[in-house]
Design an enzyme around this catalytic site. Structure first.
Site, PDB file in Angstrom:
ATOM      1  N   ASN A  23       0.803  -1.218   0.000  1.00 15.48           N
ATOM      2  CA  ASN A  23       0.000   0.000   0.000  1.00 15.48           C
ATOM      3  C   ASN A  23       0.839   1.273   0.000  1.00 15.48           C
ATOM      4  O   ASN A  23       0.299   2.367  -0.159  1.00 15.48           O
ATOM      5  CB  ASN A  23      -0.960   0.001   1.189  1.00 15.48           C
ATOM      6  CG  ASN A  23      -2.071  -1.015   1.022  1.00 15.48           C
ATOM      7  OD1 ASN A  23      -2.386  -1.432  -0.090  1.00 15.48           O
ATOM      8  ND2 ASN A  23      -2.666  -1.440   2.125  1.00 15.48           N
ATOM      9  N   CYS A 117     -11.152  -5.696  -4.180  1.00 23.01           N
ATOM     10  CA  CYS A 117     -11.829  -6.475  -3.146  1.00 23.01           C
ATOM     11  C   CYS A 117     -13.290  -6.063  -3.012  1.00 23.01           C
ATOM     12  O   CYS A 117     -13.635  -4.893  -3.093  1.00 23.01           O
ATOM     13  CB  CYS A 117     -11.145  -6.293  -1.796  1.00 23.01           C
ATOM     14  SG  CYS A 117      -9.599  -7.185  -1.618  1.00 23.01           S
ATOM     15  N   ARG A 122     -16.390   2.014  -1.192  1.00 22.96           N
ATOM     16  CA  ARG A 122     -15.157   2.792  -1.313  1.00 22.96           C
ATOM     17  C   ARG A 122     -15.240   3.777  -2.486  1.00 22.96           C
ATOM     18  O   ARG A 122     -14.491   3.681  -3.454  1.00 22.96           O
ATOM     19  CB  ARG A 122     -13.949   1.862  -1.458  1.00 22.96           C
ATOM     20  CG  ARG A 122     -13.739   1.001  -0.237  1.00 22.96           C
ATOM     21  CD  ARG A 122     -12.351   0.431  -0.167  1.00 22.96           C
ATOM     22  NE  ARG A 122     -12.252  -0.828  -0.851  1.00 22.96           N
ATOM     23  CZ  ARG A 122     -11.181  -1.608  -0.821  1.00 22.96           C
ATOM     24  NH1 ARG A 122     -10.127  -1.258  -0.130  1.00 22.96           N
ATOM     25  NH2 ARG A 122     -11.142  -2.748  -1.464  1.00 22.96           N
ATOM     26  N   PRO A 123     -16.187   4.729  -2.439  1.00 18.79           N
ATOM     27  CA  PRO A 123     -16.404   5.614  -3.582  1.00 18.79           C
ATOM     28  C   PRO A 123     -15.215   6.527  -3.837  1.00 18.79           C
ATOM     29  O   PRO A 123     -14.416   6.809  -2.948  1.00 18.79           O
ATOM     30  CB  PRO A 123     -17.638   6.427  -3.159  1.00 18.79           C
ATOM     31  CG  PRO A 123     -17.606   6.413  -1.667  1.00 18.79           C
ATOM     32  CD  PRO A 123     -17.035   5.077  -1.289  1.00 18.79           C
ATOM     33  N   VAL A 124     -15.144   7.005  -5.092  1.00 14.01           N
ATOM     34  CA  VAL A 124     -14.043   7.887  -5.488  1.00 14.01           C
ATOM     35  C   VAL A 124     -14.497   9.340  -5.549  1.00 14.01           C
ATOM     36  O   VAL A 124     -13.817  10.173  -6.145  1.00 14.01           O
ATOM     37  CB  VAL A 124     -13.459   7.449  -6.848  1.00 14.01           C
ATOM     38  CG1 VAL A 124     -12.870   6.053  -6.746  1.00 14.01           C
ATOM     39  CG2 VAL A 124     -14.522   7.515  -7.944  1.00 14.01           C
ATOM     40  N   ASP A 125     -15.624   9.642  -4.918  1.00 19.70           N
ATOM     41  CA  ASP A 125     -16.158  10.997  -5.015  1.00 19.70           C
ATOM     42  C   ASP A 125     -15.224  12.040  -4.411  1.00 19.70           C
ATOM     43  O   ASP A 125     -15.172  13.180  -4.881  1.00 19.70           O
ATOM     44  CB  ASP A 125     -17.548  11.087  -4.374  1.00 19.70           C
ATOM     45  CG  ASP A 125     -17.552  10.717  -2.901  1.00 19.70           C
ATOM     46  OD1 ASP A 125     -16.790   9.813  -2.522  1.00 19.70           O
ATOM     47  OD2 ASP A 125     -18.320  11.320  -2.129  1.00 19.70           O
ATOM     48  N   GLN A 126     -14.457  11.658  -3.376  1.00 24.15           N
ATOM     49  CA  GLN A 126     -13.545  12.623  -2.764  1.00 24.15           C
ATOM     50  C   GLN A 126     -12.386  12.969  -3.694  1.00 24.15           C
ATOM     51  O   GLN A 126     -11.902  14.104  -3.704  1.00 24.15           O
ATOM     52  CB  GLN A 126     -13.016  12.084  -1.431  1.00 24.15           C
ATOM     53  CG  GLN A 126     -14.087  11.828  -0.384  1.00 24.15           C
ATOM     54  CD  GLN A 126     -14.907  13.069  -0.073  1.00 24.15           C
ATOM     55  OE1 GLN A 126     -14.356  14.102   0.316  1.00 24.15           O
ATOM     56  NE2 GLN A 126     -16.218  12.984  -0.253  1.00 24.15           N
ATOM     57  N   ILE A 327     -14.829   1.176   9.175  1.00 23.51           N
ATOM     58  CA  ILE A 327     -14.260   1.658   7.907  1.00 23.51           C
ATOM     59  C   ILE A 327     -15.049   1.148   6.703  1.00 23.51           C
ATOM     60  O   ILE A 327     -15.475   1.922   5.848  1.00 23.51           O
ATOM     61  CB  ILE A 327     -12.783   1.241   7.781  1.00 23.51           C
ATOM     62  CG1 ILE A 327     -11.988   1.708   9.008  1.00 23.51           C
ATOM     63  CG2 ILE A 327     -12.183   1.811   6.500  1.00 23.51           C
ATOM     64  CD1 ILE A 327     -11.932   3.199   9.190  1.00 23.51           C
TER      65      ILE A 327
END
Length: 416
Positions: A23, A117, A122-126, A327
């Protein structure tokens, strides 16, 4: 499809050398897109996700070379393809990390919405919100993010949630933006700090690393550098839990103790005797484990990536443990498989109640995600009889030669 066959009941003992952190390595590899000069990255783990990322970067025009010592050279002198296709992104969510640096350097990017996974939305809006604040024009069409910008501008960005990849993407983009960018509610994870330190070595101007407010002063260009990826704190924790659950003794080498306070505290609460130095940890388990309550949260709190492994420890511990996952919303998918092995677990919403039992029984189980696959391997190591873990391609995404390392500790485990 490959599987792991485990004969349980062996007390693990010996030394383990910890690999580089996946990571941390993935965003650092993406940082190569920010410069036309060569970036040399040492201690890169040999994992499926790393291979996928290198393939993706090569497709974009990055020249790569990997030697036998896990050192990777990347040169992005000319980006010939500004697309990250679905076929490559679908197996690895971290591919979204090419968006920020590609947009900052080349002025355009087309990136498929990510896969990986199945442990939450786990959106990518941020990511999108932050890049738009920096002046990017972004549209989402047919499953792709289309982004363009002549040059990004510095901005004050307050993220609605703590997001590791969001922080990394925006931090990379901001290094080449005009003006100053401030990221509030930024992720504090050690892997974010590792990326920031690499960017600083490349000439970026970044302050506040390791805090929740990161300030980046944009520069005209970055240069190449040599950088060594930090050790994997999740691999370290996984092997420590494996030793503790088996009543064993283990010595970790080439690790980073300062990144593992929350995990080490819980292991000691469970009854482990632990000694440590800057880059080594020694654990010995003299008595059966005691149950420990957990609540996952962003760093420096207890990491969600260690929740499943500690659940295994709690299945055979004395007492009852309450595990709360804050989370990801779908990160108890391993519970059903552990129940097949005689575990006593009740799940309600984001909380699992684990009652310790005398022992687990071997069974055929199936991995559903990366950390769940590790937890099932750990369960097999301490179970009575044989355990077969199927769909271990999840495991190969995040653990380097795990069966070889476990075998060196005395585990009876083989790949088939």
């Amino acid at each position: 499809m490959q599987k792991l066959i485990i004969q349980g009941g062996v007390r693990l003992s010996g030394d383990v050398t910890i690999s580089g952190a996946k990571n941390a390595a993935l965003p650092i590899l993406c940082a190569s897109l920010l410069t036309g000069e060569t970036l040399v990255v040492e201690n890169v783990p040999h994992l499926n996700d790393i291979t996928t990322m290198l393939d993706l970067l090569q497709q974009m025009g990055v020249r790569t070379n990997v030697d036998s010592n896990r050192t990777t050279e990347l040169t992005a002198a000319y980006l010939s393809n500004l697309v990250a296709p679905y076929e490559m992104v679908k197996t690895m969510r971290a591919a979204i990390l090419v968006l920020g640096p590609m947009l900052a350097r080349a002025g355009a990017a087309k990136v498929s919405l990510p896969g990986g996974c199945a442990i939450g939305l786990r959106p990518v809006d941020q990511h999108i919100k932050g890049l738009q604040a920096m002046g990017a024009e972004i549209e989402i069409e047919h499953g792709y993010i289309h982004a363009k910008a002549k040059r990004l501008n510095g901005a004050h960005i307050v993220m609605d949630i703590v997001t590791v990849t969001g922080t990394e993407n925006l931090m990379m983009a901001a290094t080449l933006a005009e003006g100053t960018t401030v990221l509030e509610n930024a992720a504090r994870e050690p892997e974010v700090m590792d990326l920031a330190n690499c960017l600083i070595a490349m000439g970026a101007r970044i302050q506040g690393v390791g805090t929740d407010i990161i300030t980046i002063e944009g520069v005209e260009s970055l240069h190449g550098t040599h950088y060594c990826v930090m050790p994997d704190r999740i691999e370290s924790g996984t092997f420590l839990v494996a030793a503790a659950a088996s009543g064993g003794e283990i010595y970790l080498r080439q690790t980073r103790t300062d990144t593992m306070d929350a995990v080490l505290d819980k292991l000691m609460e469970a009854g482990a005797a632990i000694e440590s130095g800057e880059d080594w940890i020694h654990l010995k388990m003299n008595n059966p484990p005691k149950s420990v309550n957990l609540r996952t949260a962003p760093y420096p709190a207890f990491p969600t990536d260690m929740q499943a492994q500690f659940m295994v420890l709690n299945t055979i511990a004395t007492g009852t443990a309450i595990i709360t996952e804050t989370i990801f919303e779908n990160r108890f998918m391993h519970v059903q498989e552990l129940e097949r092995m005689n575990a006593d677990i009740k799940v309600e919403g984001n909380t699992a109640v684990v009652c310790g039992v005398a022992g687990l029984d071997g069974a055929n189980v199936m991995a559903t995600d990366l950390r769940a696959s590790a937890c099932l391997v750990l369960a097999g190591l301490i179970a009575r009889g044989e355990t077969i873990v199927d769909r271990i391609y999840h495991l190969d995404r995040g653990y380097e030669r795990i069966e070889e390392k476990l075998s060196a500790l005395g585990a009876r485990i083989r790949r088939s």
